[in-house]
Design a protein around this motif. Structure first.
Motif, mmCIF file in Angstrom:
data_model
loop_
_atom_site.group_PDB
_atom_site.id
_atom_site.type_symbol
_atom_site.label_atom_id
_atom_site.label_comp_id
_atom_site.label_asym_id
_atom_site.label_seq_id
_atom_site.Cartn_x
_atom_site.Cartn_y
_atom_site.Cartn_z
ATOM 1 N N SER A 138 0.837 -1.207 0.000
ATOM 2 C CA SER A 138 0.000 0.000 0.000
ATOM 3 C C SER A 138 0.864 1.246 0.000
ATOM 4 O O SER A 138 0.641 2.178 -0.780
ATOM 5 N N ARG A 139 1.841 1.281 0.866
ATOM 6 C CA ARG A 139 2.724 2.462 0.944
ATOM 7 C C ARG A 139 3.514 2.649 -0.346
ATOM 8 O O ARG A 139 3.710 3.773 -0.812
ATOM 9 N N GLN A 140 3.973 1.550 -0.938
ATOM 10 C CA GLN A 140 4.726 1.636 -2.199
ATOM 11 C C GLN A 140 3.851 2.214 -3.308
ATOM 12 O O GLN A 140 4.276 3.083 -4.058
ATOM 13 N N VAL A 141 2.616 1.745 -3.400
ATOM 14 C CA VAL A 141 1.704 2.232 -4.444
ATOM 15 C C VAL A 141 1.408 3.716 -4.238
ATOM 16 O O VAL A 141 1.346 4.482 -5.203
ATOM 17 N N VAL A 142 1.242 4.139 -2.998
ATOM 18 C CA VAL A 142 0.987 5.555 -2.714
ATOM 19 C C VAL A 142 2.211 6.397 -3.056
ATOM 20 O O VAL A 142 2.110 7.422 -3.725
ATOM 21 N N GLN A 143 3.365 5.978 -2.584
ATOM 22 C CA GLN A 143 4.558 6.824 -2.665
ATOM 23 C C GLN A 143 5.171 6.870 -4.058
ATOM 24 O O GLN A 143 5.609 7.921 -4.500
ATOM 25 N N ASN A 148 5.432 3.920 -9.901
ATOM 26 C CA ASN A 148 6.336 3.638 -11.019
ATOM 27 C C ASN A 148 7.593 2.902 -10.586
ATOM 28 O O ASN A 148 8.335 2.399 -11.430
ATOM 29 N N ALA A 149 7.832 2.835 -9.292
ATOM 30 C CA ALA A 149 9.037 2.174 -8.786
ATOM 31 C C ALA A 149 8.764 0.750 -8.299
ATOM 32 O O ALA A 149 9.646 0.112 -7.732
ATOM 33 N N THR A 150 7.550 0.241 -8.515
ATOM 34 C CA THR A 150 7.293 -1.137 -8.109
ATOM 35 C C THR A 150 8.124 -2.087 -8.969
ATOM 36 O O THR A 150 8.400 -1.810 -10.139
ATOM 37 N N THR A 151 8.511 -3.181 -8.369
ATOM 38 C CA THR A 151 9.355 -4.161 -9.058
ATOM 39 C C THR A 151 8.771 -5.555 -8.885
ATOM 40 O O THR A 151 7.861 -5.776 -8.083
#
Length: 196
Positions: A122-127, A130-133
């Motif tokens: 959740s935090r990755q998607v918010v922050q 485009n940086a998800t891996t």
């Protein structure tokens, strides 16, 4: 005393659809929510949005507590006091006050593996979506989520971001009643966003 008024200067025009939305709030919460006043400029869109979110979760393997963890983590990462109060309180009901406060603070070490993975996602998607891996997605799989649940979680987070963005941009303050009912640790943790 804080006014319920948003940055939109007036309540929406009266209509049967607005009256129905207001009555639904009074029935469920005992008052008309500030976010409902904002969304009732297009009550048809409010109803459609609520139905879409319900459809997403109706066939999902995500538990109510997992959903509460995701929304709490999303709201905190977004700096949305309204949803953080509402969903932090919901998570406290489904777990306990201290767990909800820790998720609001970004501390997931005491959560079950699946919930911790969802909070981190959740935090990755918010922050920075485009940086998800592949490694981020693999962490979710390793925690026991299948690819459909990963899609559902990501879509749910995006829906929450849409709701938060509209509420925050148009100045929907957390309802004083919501703040008063929130557990003390939840209330004390939320020092960002628009205040009640």
């Amino acid at each position: 005393m804080t006014s319920h008024r948003s940055v939109i200067p007036a309540d929406p025009p009266k209509s049967p659809a607005v009256a129905a939305a207001y009555e639904a709030d009074v029935t469920s919460d005992g008052y008309v929510n500030n976010l409902t006043r904002v969304w009732c400029w297009r009550p048809d869109v409010l109803v459609s949005f609520q139905a879409l979110r319900a459809d997403l979760l109706s066939g999902s393997g995500l538990s109510p507590r997992e959903v509460a963890v995701m929304v709490t983590a999303t709201a905190a990462a977004r700096g949305d006091a309204y949803c953080a109060l509402a969903w932090g309180s919901r998570l406290a009901e489904l777990s306990d006050e201290a767990t909800a406060a820790r998720v609001l603070q970004g501390v997931d070490s005491d959560l079950p593996e699946r919930e911790a993975a969802l909070a981190g996602w959740s935090r990755q998607v918010v922050q920075d979506p485009n940086a998800t891996t592949e490694a981020h997605v693999e962490r979710l799989r390793d925690a026991g989520l299948n690819d459909q649940e990963i899609f559902e979680a990501t879509t749910w987070i995006a829906f929450r971001l849409a709701l938060s963005t509209i509420n925050d941009a148009l100045g929907a303050r957390p309802d004083p009643q919501l703040a008063e009912r929130a557990p003390r640790l939840v209330r004390e943790t939320i020092t960002y966003g628009r205040q009640a």
